[in-house]
Scaffold this motif. Structure first.
Motif, short mmCIF file in Angstrom:
data_model
loop_
_atom_site.label_atom_id
_atom_site.label_comp_id
_atom_site.label_asym_id
_atom_site.label_seq_id
_atom_site.Cartn_x
_atom_site.Cartn_y
_atom_site.Cartn_z
N GLY A 11 25.87 18.07 -1.38
CA GLY A 11 25.30 19.40 -1.25
C GLY A 11 23.83 19.50 -1.56
O GLY A 11 23.26 20.60 -1.51
N GLN A 12 23.20 18.39 -1.89
CA GLN A 12 21.78 18.41 -2.23
C GLN A 12 21.07 17.28 -1.48
O GLN A 12 21.71 16.41 -0.91
N LYS A 13 19.76 17.30 -1.52
CA LYS A 13 19.04 16.16 -0.95
C LYS A 13 19.17 14.98 -1.89
O LYS A 13 19.56 15.11 -3.05
N ARG A 14 18.85 13.82 -1.37
CA ARG A 14 19.03 12.59 -2.13
C ARG A 14 18.30 12.63 -3.47
O ARG A 14 17.18 13.12 -3.56
N GLU A 15 18.96 12.08 -4.49
CA GLU A 15 18.41 12.04 -5.83
C GLU A 15 17.57 10.79 -6.01
O GLU A 15 18.06 9.68 -5.76
N GLY A 16 16.35 10.95 -6.45
CA GLY A 16 15.53 9.79 -6.75
C GLY A 16 15.93 9.19 -8.07
O GLY A 16 16.12 9.92 -9.06
N VAL A 17 16.11 7.86 -8.12
CA VAL A 17 16.49 7.22 -9.38
C VAL A 17 15.36 6.37 -9.96
O VAL A 17 15.28 6.20 -11.18
N TYR A 46 0.81 -1.23 0.00
CA TYR A 46 0.00 0.00 0.00
C TYR A 46 0.84 1.26 0.00
O TYR A 46 0.29 2.37 0.09
N TYR A 47 2.15 1.08 -0.10
CA TYR A 47 3.06 2.21 -0.04
C TYR A 47 3.68 2.50 -1.41
O TYR A 47 3.89 1.58 -2.20
N GLY A 48 3.98 3.76 -1.66
CA GLY A 48 4.89 4.07 -2.74
C GLY A 48 6.30 3.72 -2.31
O GLY A 48 6.64 3.81 -1.13
N VAL A 49 7.13 3.30 -3.25
CA VAL A 49 8.50 2.91 -2.93
C VAL A 49 9.44 3.62 -3.89
O VAL A 49 9.14 3.76 -5.08
N GLY A 50 10.57 4.05 -3.36
CA GLY A 50 11.56 4.71 -4.20
C GLY A 50 12.96 4.27 -3.86
O GLY A 50 13.23 3.80 -2.76
N TRP A 51 13.83 4.42 -4.83
CA TRP A 51 15.27 4.21 -4.63
C TRP A 51 15.97 5.55 -4.85
O TRP A 51 15.67 6.26 -5.81
N PHE A 52 16.92 5.84 -3.97
CA PHE A 52 17.59 7.14 -3.97
C PHE A 52 19.09 6.95 -3.80
O PHE A 52 19.56 5.92 -3.29
N ARG A 53 19.83 7.99 -4.19
CA ARG A 53 21.27 8.02 -3.92
C ARG A 53 21.65 9.44 -3.56
O ARG A 53 21.00 10.39 -4.02
N PRO A 54 22.67 9.62 -2.73
CA PRO A 54 23.02 10.97 -2.29
C PRO A 54 23.72 11.75 -3.39
O PRO A 54 24.41 11.19 -4.24
N VAL A 55 23.53 13.05 -3.36
CA VAL A 55 24.20 14.00 -4.23
C VAL A 55 24.86 15.03 -3.32
O VAL A 55 24.16 15.64 -2.49
#
Length: 119
Positions: free
Chosen positions: A40-46, A29-38
């Motif tokens: 000086g910025q917030k994590r980048e969604g891939v 029932y949840y949205g799911v995402g994968w991210f990686r750090p950038v």
């Protein structure tokens, strides 16, 4: 709790499959995402997947996200890897179910798994 696994070292052009296993709740029932750090910025969604199975990515379709409801696990199949893909990869869940590439929309995060791509 979310636990990622499957990271490692691979040569440029190679593939890896990351796993994100949930415990204590059903990810259906949840949205799911994968991210990686950038830096000086917030994590980048891939890559992301909504509870309704809508998906998207920011990596030119090289990565594919999928869900196994029986195993309560989400996967990230990473193909055509490049040295610039080297990062710690985090999975996260969005209680609204929408998913998306904005890290601020996510409520619970795993601890990350390291992916290293050598040239």
């Amino acid at each position: 709790q979310l636990v990622e696994s499957g990271g490692g070292t691979v040569q440029s052009g190679g593939s890896l499959r990351l796993s994100c296993a949930a415990s204590g709740f059903k990810m259906d029932y949840y949205g799911v995402g994968w991210f990686r750090p950038v830096p000086g910025q917030k994590r980048e969604g891939v890559s992301w997947l909504s509870s309704g199975s809508t998906s998207g990515d920011s990596v030119e379709d090289r990565f594919t996200i999928s869900r196994d409801k029986v195993k309560n696990t989400v996967y990230l199949q990473m193909n055509s890897l490049r040295p610039e893909d080297t990062a710690v990869y985090f999975c996260a869940v969005d209680a609204s179910g929408r998913g998306g590439l904005d890290a601020d929309e996510y409520d619970l995060w795993g601890q990350g798994t390291q992916v290293t791509v050598s040239s």
